[in-house]
Scaffold this motif. Sequence first.
Motif, PDB file in Angstrom:
ATOM      1  N   LEU A  72       0.838  -1.433  -0.126  1.00 46.79           N
ATOM      2  CA  LEU A  72       0.138  -0.041   0.088  1.00 46.79           C
ATOM      3  C   LEU A  72       0.793   1.303  -0.074  1.00 46.79           C
ATOM      4  N   THR A  73       2.111   1.254   0.610  1.00 45.08           N
ATOM      5  CA  THR A  73       3.011   2.447   0.784  1.00 45.08           C
ATOM      6  C   THR A  73       3.842   2.451  -0.424  1.00 45.08           C
ATOM      7  N   SER A  74       3.955   1.783  -1.254  1.00 47.55           N
ATOM      8  CA  SER A  74       5.223   1.658  -2.210  1.00 47.55           C
ATOM      9  C   SER A  74       5.219   2.672  -3.077  1.00 47.55           C
ATOM     10  N   ARG A  75       4.042   3.424  -3.311  1.00 48.49           N
ATOM     11  CA  ARG A  75       3.694   4.302  -4.150  1.00 48.49           C
ATOM     12  C   ARG A  75       4.151   5.716  -3.626  1.00 48.49           C
ATOM     13  N   TYR A  76       4.117   5.936  -2.384  1.00 48.78           N
ATOM     14  CA  TYR A  76       4.233   6.994  -1.805  1.00 48.78           C
ATOM     15  C   TYR A  76       5.792   7.499  -1.770  1.00 48.78           C
ATOM     16  N   GLY A  77       6.639   6.820  -1.144  1.00 53.72           N
ATOM     17  CA  GLY A  77       8.077   7.012  -1.175  1.00 53.72           C
ATOM     18  C   GLY A  77       8.183   8.387  -0.155  1.00 53.72           C
ATOM     19  N   ASP A  78       7.274   8.236   0.879  1.00 42.05           N
ATOM     20  CA  ASP A  78       7.652   9.283   1.813  1.00 42.05           C
ATOM     21  C   ASP A  78       7.194   8.624   3.308  1.00 42.05           C
ATOM     22  N   ALA A  79       8.143   8.874   4.169  1.00 43.76           N
ATOM     23  CA  ALA A  79       7.965   7.890   5.432  1.00 43.76           C
ATOM     24  C   ALA A  79       6.757   8.445   6.165  1.00 43.76           C
ATOM     25  N   ARG A  80       6.568   9.995   6.408  1.00 42.44           N
ATOM     26  CA  ARG A  80       5.620  10.196   6.949  1.00 42.44           C
ATOM     27  C   ARG A  80       4.008   9.808   6.613  1.00 42.44           C
ATOM     28  N   LEU A  81       4.022  10.011   5.273  1.00 43.17           N
ATOM     29  CA  LEU A  81       2.701   9.749   4.530  1.00 43.17           C
ATOM     30  C   LEU A  81       2.481   8.163   4.905  1.00 43.17           C
ATOM     31  N   SER A  82       3.619   7.446   4.624  1.00 41.32           N
ATOM     32  CA  SER A  82       3.421   6.197   4.655  1.00 41.32           C
ATOM     33  C   SER A  82       3.117   5.613   6.280  1.00 41.32           C
ATOM     34  N   ALA A  83       3.528   6.180   7.065  1.00 41.83           N
ATOM     35  CA  ALA A  83       3.229   6.007   8.475  1.00 41.83           C
ATOM     36  C   ALA A  83       1.797   6.138   8.781  1.00 41.83           C
ATOM     37  N   VAL A 100       0.834   1.430  16.537  1.00 42.77           N
ATOM     38  CA  VAL A 100       2.126   1.930  16.536  1.00 42.77           C
ATOM     39  C   VAL A 100       3.130   1.034  15.829  1.00 42.77           C
ATOM     40  N   ALA A 101       3.032  -0.176  15.901  1.00 47.22           N
ATOM     41  CA  ALA A 101       3.952  -1.168  14.997  1.00 47.22           C
ATOM     42  C   ALA A 101       3.701  -0.882  13.699  1.00 47.22           C
ATOM     43  N   MET A 102       2.356  -0.853  13.166  1.00 52.01           N
ATOM     44  CA  MET A 102       2.003  -0.824  11.688  1.00 52.01           C
ATOM     45  C   MET A 102       2.359   0.554  11.113  1.00 52.01           C
ATOM     46  N   SER A 103       2.315   1.466  12.025  1.00 49.17           N
ATOM     47  CA  SER A 103       2.540   2.892  11.559  1.00 49.17           C
ATOM     48  C   SER A 103       4.203   3.000  11.406  1.00 49.17           C
ATOM     49  N   LEU A 104       4.961   2.113  12.321  1.00 54.00           N
ATOM     50  CA  LEU A 104       6.298   2.134  11.933  1.00 54.00           C
ATOM     51  C   LEU A 104       6.853   1.218  10.866  1.00 54.00           C
ATOM     52  N   ILE A 105       5.961   0.307  10.470  1.00 55.24           N
ATOM     53  CA  ILE A 105       6.268  -0.468   9.558  1.00 55.24           C
ATOM     54  C   ILE A 105       5.851   0.365   8.061  1.00 55.24           C
ATOM     55  N   GLY A 106       4.955   1.133   8.072  1.00 54.20           N
ATOM     56  CA  GLY A 106       4.565   1.896   6.982  1.00 54.20           C
ATOM     57  C   GLY A 106       5.551   3.012   6.742  1.00 54.20           C
ATOM     58  N   ALA A 164       8.786   1.248   5.398  1.00 55.72           N
ATOM     59  CA  ALA A 164       8.439   1.072   4.136  1.00 55.72           C
ATOM     60  C   ALA A 164       8.394   2.245   2.958  1.00 55.72           C
ATOM     61  N   GLY A 165       7.934   3.384   3.364  1.00 57.07           N
ATOM     62  CA  GLY A 165       7.855   4.598   2.878  1.00 57.07           C
ATOM     63  C   GLY A 165       9.446   5.019   2.583  1.00 57.07           C
ATOM     64  N   ALA A 166      10.236   5.056   3.572  1.00 57.45           N
ATOM     65  CA  ALA A 166      11.632   5.552   3.614  1.00 57.45           C
ATOM     66  C   ALA A 166      12.455   4.855   2.627  1.00 57.45           C
ATOM     67  N   VAL A 167      12.103   3.407   2.697  1.00 55.86           N
ATOM     68  CA  VAL A 167      12.988   2.452   1.921  1.00 55.86           C
ATOM     69  C   VAL A 167      12.548   3.019   0.362  1.00 55.86           C
ATOM     70  N   PHE A 168      11.527   2.982  -0.015  1.00 55.52           N
ATOM     71  CA  PHE A 168      10.965   3.269  -1.399  1.00 55.52           C
ATOM     72  C   PHE A 168      11.341   4.671  -1.633  1.00 55.52           C
ATOM     73  N   GLY A 169      11.295   5.522  -0.781  1.00 57.55           N
ATOM     74  CA  GLY A 169      11.573   7.214  -1.032  1.00 57.55           C
ATOM     75  C   GLY A 169      13.166   6.980  -1.480  1.00 57.55           C
ATOM     76  N   LEU A 170      13.953   6.178  -0.858  1.00 58.13           N
ATOM     77  CA  LEU A 170      15.346   6.210  -1.161  1.00 58.13           C
ATOM     78  C   LEU A 170      15.489   5.535  -2.761  1.00 58.13           C
ATOM     79  N   THR A 171      14.819   4.671  -3.007  1.00 50.76           N
ATOM     80  CA  THR A 171      15.078   3.976  -4.507  1.00 50.76           C
ATOM     81  C   THR A 171      14.306   5.061  -5.407  1.00 50.76           C
ATOM     82  N   GLN A 172      13.488   5.870  -4.952  1.00 51.51           N
ATOM     83  CA  GLN A 172      12.870   6.923  -6.152  1.00 51.51           C
ATOM     84  C   GLN A 172      14.063   8.000  -6.390  1.00 51.51           C
ATOM     85  N   GLY A 173      14.904   8.345  -5.190  1.00 50.38           N
ATOM     86  CA  GLY A 173      16.063   9.152  -5.440  1.00 50.38           C
ATOM     87  C   GLY A 173      17.080   8.546  -6.327  1.00 50.38           C
ATOM     88  N   ARG A 174      17.225   7.221  -6.781  1.00 47.62           N
ATOM     89  CA  ARG A 174      17.980   6.641  -7.579  1.00 47.62           C
ATOM     90  C   ARG A 174      17.544   6.620  -9.025  1.00 47.62           C
TER      91      ARG A 174
END
Length: 242
Positions: free
Chosen positions: A33-44, A191-197, A200-210
């Motif tokens: 669900l969060t792969s398209r965001y690339g943003d940690a806060r929004l994905s949380a 709390v745990a699922m928010s952190l997972i989100g 995931a958002g941070a990881v996909f955000g890093l790949t977007q930067g590449r």
Amino acid sequence: MSAESVGVALATAGLLGVTHAIEPDHVAGISSLTSRYGDARLSALVGACFSLGHAAVVVVWVGLAYLVLGSTSFPPILDTVGTTAAGVILGLFGAMMAVSGLRAAVYEHDHGGESHSHVHVGLPFFGTTDHDSHAEHDRSVRAYLKTGLVGALFTLSPPLSMLAFTSTLLPQFDGGVVGLAVTTYAVSITVAMSLIGAGAGAVFGLTQGRGVRAFGAVQTVAGVGVVALAATMVLGAVGTPF
């Protein structure tokens, strides 16, 4: 009923919530669900919405078990149907993520003499958006409510660990403590699922930067992995040997 025993009960409920949240199907569902965001806060926030729908149905299951049925056991068919449904839904999301990744990896066009890359993403219930304009659309209340609905669908099978735990509490504690334990369980899931989100958002955000193609490749691989996990869930639920 000592304060220490109540504290142990609540700590156990919180731990059960965390371990439930990090089960592979939940991590895969939130990541898809969060792969398209690339943003940690929004994905949380997306992870939190997923967890709220999920936790709400867990509470319903616990209430149904004790207030209506007076039992912690349910017919096995409910677990089979629930797991199968969650696997099918997860497979859908994984397939859509893989397709979106493929499109991102191969889609480029020239505009005004310059090369522009666009990530076109889409998931069931959410529609399709462009990477450059997704923020306003995806922040809509409707999108978050739909995310909560998806989280609820992942709880169609009874939460056996929490039902078993609450059954051990009832002989020792009153309804207030049991209710507090269930609340602690729900909060820890959120709390745990928010952190997972967020992760995931941070990881996909890093790949977007590449670059778009790198992002698309990671999406594709992750989507294929989610589909594989979904297939094992469905096959395991229906008893098909591997």
